[in-house]
Design an enzyme around this catalytic site. Structure first.
Site, PDB file in Angstrom:
ATOM      1  CB  CYS A 132      -9.795  42.158 -52.830  1.00 16.73           C
ATOM      2  SG  CYS A 132      -9.735  40.831 -54.043  1.00 16.73           S
ATOM      3  CB  CYS A 135     -12.462  41.542 -55.401  1.00 17.64           C
ATOM      4  SG  CYS A 135     -11.584  40.343 -54.436  1.00 17.64           S
ATOM      5  CG  ASP A 136     -13.454  45.409 -54.865  1.00 16.51           C
ATOM      6  OD1 ASP A 136     -14.447  44.764 -55.246  1.00 16.51           O
ATOM      7  OD2 ASP A 136     -13.089  45.455 -53.679  1.00 16.51           O
TER       8      ASP A 136
END
Ligand code: NDP
Length: 310
Positions: A132, A135-136
């Site tokens: 992701c 997300c990261d």
């Protein structure tokens, strides 16, 4: 006894909920313990009609949820751990709330990211390996990252990461991207994105240090292997449908997708919408469209059921 339970809270589940609520079906959405679907992990959506400017995937999902709430949809932050589906009776086992008896069900549980299946990848998940980017990605500001895959997800991830990271290397197993032309061209025209064509990841390095330090890749045409120094690896090789809990209850195909006729499943009164039954289009808008279809089919099914309370 619930009238209609909708399992999943991505665009398919939320659209089904909006339509079902407007049809007075009093639906309940079992939204999972991490509400929202893959769309919440998409930084920018620029192909959902109605938004002249790009909208964040999270913002779009939130707007759909608020719309459903305004129409009276009830939400349960719970997870389905088992189910019993027959034409006559249906029930869901929920992790927190226990057994939920329902008259009709819409399965909209979506799909999850696939991984390469390497042991080193498994050991380094959350330690530099991610599926992701939105997300990261922020952990990799000014660093070197790789994106594995050649589809639209890989392109979107590479473009997103290129804004944060020092360099992005897309590793693709063929000599042409599967992605749409517009996305592929954007990637190829971004100065800090390189492409390793015809290449497969053989190993992710850094297991001993418990942190990604590089990749061993193999050129599939020449057979040569090489090492790339990397701080992070984003896996973007497609998705698998989230249907484990429905196995044995509704017909699934060989890859685990729910088999549907329109949105009707193999058991009367059970419907499926979105990526859980779609191996072809997998767009937020097609998920929403099939959510609408499932709600309309459920409405018809419930209208024809004998009223057991009468
Ligand atoms: P896709 O299935 O489209 O692409 C998966 C990619 O990963 C392919 O290039 C495939 O290679 C590669 N791959 C698969 N398995 C492996 C493996 N074991 N090792 C190495 N590479 C592998 O998945 P996506 O998630 O990219 O996209 C899914 C759908 O979502 C598509 O319909 C896409 O259009 C859509 N989407 C749209 C976006 C948009 O902006 N409109 C953004 C993101 C997704 P190969 O090509 O050789 O098969």
């Amino acid at each position: 006894m619930e009238n209609l339970a909708i399992i999943g809270s991505g665009p398919a589940g939320l659209t089904a909920a909006i339509y079902a609520a407007r049809a007075n079906l009093d639906p309940v959405v079992v939204e999972g313990i991490q509400p929202g679907g893959q769309l919440t992990q998409t930084a920018e959506v620029e192909n959902f009609p109605g938004f002249e400017q790009p909208i964040g995937g999270m913002a779009l999902t939130d707007a759909m949820r608020r719309q459903a709430e305004r129409l009276g949809v009830r939400f349960m932050m719970d997870e389905v751990t088992g189910c019993q589906f027959s034409a006559a009776e249906k029930s869901l086992e929920l992790a927190v709330a226990g057994t939920l008896h329902v008259r009709a069900v819409i399965i909209a549980t979506g799909a999850s990211a696939r991984y390469l299946g390497l042991e080193s990848e498994h050991k380094l998940r959350g330690r530099g390996v991610s599926a992701c980017a939105t997300c990261d990605g922020a952990f990799f500001k000014g660093k070197r990252v790789a994106v594995v895959g050649g589809g639209d997800t890989a392109m979107a991830d590479a473009l997103y990461l290129a804004r944060l990271a020092e360099s992005v290397t897309v590793i693709h197993r063929r000599d042409a991207f599967r992605a749409s032309k517009i996305m592929a061209e954007r990637v190829l025209n971004t100065p800090n994105i390189k492409v390793a064509w015809d290449s497969a990841v053989e190993e992710i390095l850094g297991v001993e240090q418990r942190k990604v330090s590089g990749l061993k890749i193999k050129n599939l045409k020449s057979g040569e292997t090489s090492q790339l120094e990397m701080d992070g690896v984003f896996i973007a090789i497609g998705h698998q449908p989230n249907t484990g809990v429905f196995r044995g209850q509704v017909e699934l195909d060989a890859d685990g997708y729910v088999v549907t006729d329109s949105t009707r499943c193999s058991v009367p009164g059970v419907f499926a919408a979105g990526d859980v039954q779609d191996r072809r289009y997998k767009q937020a808008i097609t998920a929403a469209g099939s959510g609408c279809m499932a709600a309309l089919e459920a409405e018809r099914y419930l209208a024809e059921l004998p009223d057991l309370t009468a």
